[in-house]
Scaffold this motif. Sequence first.
Motif, PDB file in Angstrom:
ATOM      1  N   GLU A  94      61.261  50.611  -2.929  1.00 55.01           N
ATOM      2  CA  GLU A  94      61.720  51.898  -2.399  1.00 55.01           C
ATOM      3  C   GLU A  94      60.935  53.047  -3.012  1.00 55.01           C
ATOM      4  OE1 GLU A  94      66.011  53.932  -1.411  1.00 55.01           O
ATOM      5  OE2 GLU A  94      65.778  52.958  -3.369  1.00 55.01           O
ATOM      6  N   ASP A  95      60.714  53.010  -4.321  1.00 50.30           N
ATOM      7  CA  ASP A  95      60.012  54.093  -5.004  1.00 50.30           C
ATOM      8  C   ASP A  95      58.530  54.145  -4.656  1.00 50.30           C
ATOM      9  OD1 ASP A  95      62.357  54.779  -6.240  1.00 50.30           O
ATOM     10  OD2 ASP A  95      61.873  53.814  -8.158  1.00 50.30           O
ATOM     11  N   LEU A  96      58.008  53.074  -4.114  1.00 47.74           N
ATOM     12  CA  LEU A  96      56.579  53.021  -3.804  1.00 47.74           C
ATOM     13  C   LEU A  96      56.205  53.939  -2.633  1.00 47.74           C
ATOM     14  CD1 LEU A  96      53.999  51.485  -4.659  1.00 47.74           C
ATOM     15  CD2 LEU A  96      54.570  49.745  -2.969  1.00 47.74           C
ATOM     16  N   TYR A  97      57.170  54.264  -1.780  1.00 49.10           N
ATOM     17  CA  TYR A  97      56.884  55.026  -0.565  1.00 49.10           C
ATOM     18  C   TYR A  97      57.744  56.284  -0.496  1.00 49.10           C
ATOM     19  CZ  TYR A  97      54.757  50.579   0.707  1.00 49.10           C
ATOM     20  OH  TYR A  97      53.990  49.444   0.708  1.00 49.10           O
ATOM     21  N   ASP A  98      57.090  57.417  -0.298  1.00 44.90           N
ATOM     22  CA  ASP A  98      57.801  58.685  -0.237  1.00 44.90           C
ATOM     23  C   ASP A  98      58.744  58.771   0.960  1.00 44.90           C
ATOM     24  OD1 ASP A  98      56.500  59.571  -2.507  1.00 44.90           O
ATOM     25  OD2 ASP A  98      54.898  60.590  -1.401  1.00 44.90           O
ATOM     26  N   ASP A  99      58.374  58.151   2.068  1.00 46.77           N
ATOM     27  CA  ASP A  99      59.121  58.316   3.312  1.00 46.77           C
ATOM     28  C   ASP A  99      59.973  57.096   3.649  1.00 46.77           C
ATOM     29  OD1 ASP A  99      57.963  60.851   3.722  1.00 46.77           O
ATOM     30  OD2 ASP A  99      56.169  59.917   4.571  1.00 46.77           O
ATOM     31  N   PHE A 100      60.293  56.288   2.641  1.00 55.86           N
ATOM     32  CA  PHE A 100      61.110  55.097   2.865  1.00 55.86           C
ATOM     33  C   PHE A 100      62.306  55.119   1.929  1.00 55.86           C
ATOM     34  CE2 PHE A 100      62.112  50.738   1.378  1.00 55.86           C
ATOM     35  CZ  PHE A 100      62.664  50.251   2.554  1.00 55.86           C
ATOM     36  N   SER A 101      63.457  54.658   2.458  1.00 56.52           N
ATOM     37  CA  SER A 101      64.637  54.551   1.594  1.00 56.52           C
ATOM     38  C   SER A 101      65.589  53.508   2.151  1.00 56.52           C
ATOM     39  CB  SER A 101      65.358  55.902   1.491  1.00 56.52           C
ATOM     40  OG  SER A 101      65.893  56.286   2.749  1.00 56.52           O
ATOM     41  N   PHE A 102      66.380  52.927   1.262  1.00 56.56           N
ATOM     42  CA  PHE A 102      67.493  52.091   1.674  1.00 56.56           C
ATOM     43  C   PHE A 102      68.670  53.010   1.953  1.00 56.56           C
ATOM     44  CE2 PHE A 102      65.105  49.157  -1.163  1.00 56.56           C
ATOM     45  CZ  PHE A 102      64.757  48.226  -0.194  1.00 56.56           C
ATOM     46  N   SER A 103      69.150  52.977   3.185  1.00 59.46           N
ATOM     47  CA  SER A 103      70.253  53.850   3.553  1.00 59.46           C
ATOM     48  C   SER A 103      71.193  53.117   4.506  1.00 59.46           C
ATOM     49  CB  SER A 103      69.731  55.124   4.229  1.00 59.46           C
ATOM     50  OG  SER A 103      70.787  55.990   4.552  1.00 59.46           O
ATOM     51  N   PRO A 104      72.408  52.799   4.004  1.00 54.14           N
ATOM     52  CA  PRO A 104      72.896  53.045   2.645  1.00 54.14           C
ATOM     53  C   PRO A 104      72.162  52.167   1.636  1.00 54.14           C
ATOM     54  CG  PRO A 104      74.395  51.603   3.803  1.00 54.14           C
ATOM     55  CD  PRO A 104      73.359  52.046   4.813  1.00 54.14           C
TER      56      PRO A 104
END
Length: 379
Positions: A94-104
């Motif tokens: 997740e931290d590797l990419y600025d525009d990516f996230s686990f949500s939720p």
Amino acid sequence: MDEKGRFPDRSDRRTFLAGSATLGVAGLAGCLGLFGGDDDGDDDGSDLTELGYGRQGQELGGTSMAEMPDLEGELSVYSGRGEFLVGNLLSYIEDLYDDFSFSPQPRYGNSTELANTIVTEGDGTSADVFFSVDAGSLGMLADEGRTRTLSDDVLEMVGEEFRTDGWIGTSGRARSIPYNTNVLSEDDLPDSIMEYPDGVDAQLGWAPGYASCQAFVTAMRILEGEDATRQWLESVVDAGIATYGNELAVCEAVADGDLDAGFTNHYYIQRVKDGREDAPIATTFTQGDAGAIFNVAGAAVIDEADDPELAENFIRHLLSTEAQDYFAVRTFEYPLVEGVPPVGELPSIEDLDVPNMDLTRLSDLEPTVDMMRDVGVQF
């Protein structure tokens, strides 16, 4: 790495990934401390501390995350793999990419229960990816039509025995025999599980209430038949094999000298050795039978995934060189991508004599538990 031990921003971090595959164990282990991390889930997952490159001074195979498509968007993961084991890896991705996230944030739980939840939720499920601890739960979802067909180039990242069109293995665990090297040698132990316990003069232990042990007995039912399995279980009860609450406890008892040998998954032996380098415990395997079954953790894209391409690209990351080495170093499992070896003095997957069977059938535990109870096995 800067003077405070932190990694740079995303673009520099990907450059680091691309170049780090050529580093040897001395250089990278010193930088990352990859052999010293505690398995308590307290790390913030923002660096590669637990992702070991260049073990044993060698380059690793597979494909680096730097060579994979960027992850962009939001992704919902239902994980049957415990947060204390895989949370750092998911946080790193997740931290590797600025525009990516686990949500939720990833939903952690029991694999079987999460698979049933996805089925129950139907078209309204929020799950995009199911990350399972075993093949049985993945197979159940696929049978229910709840997984999408994976791309050929993803499927080809692991051997065909560790995948179907609807799911793919990410790491593996082999059944094994831990033994105390002060008491036994490998030659003292039978290479057929059906020769235990009568064919070995040793104090044995197992964890019959543990799902992995019950899956092993299920494999015996499938491969040897109901009657032979019942007879084997009766011999175990008659022999008075010691019962433990889990398989790590069995391996610790072997290392302590309370047991001579036992029945466990291979990685518990490696966990004991990781904490006690000189522990008198070693690993042997039976040949081509239920005692040598090889199960896999794995992942699938859910049929209702909002962004199937993103979900599949996330699974690619679980099959990256970094992630495969993480599974070897952190969880002591077998990596499934060619060129990434397991940790410890273990044979390669190719050198294991694994029985040929449909791994999804290992989820049929209820008849196994009924049989075990019927012959007097105490859980």
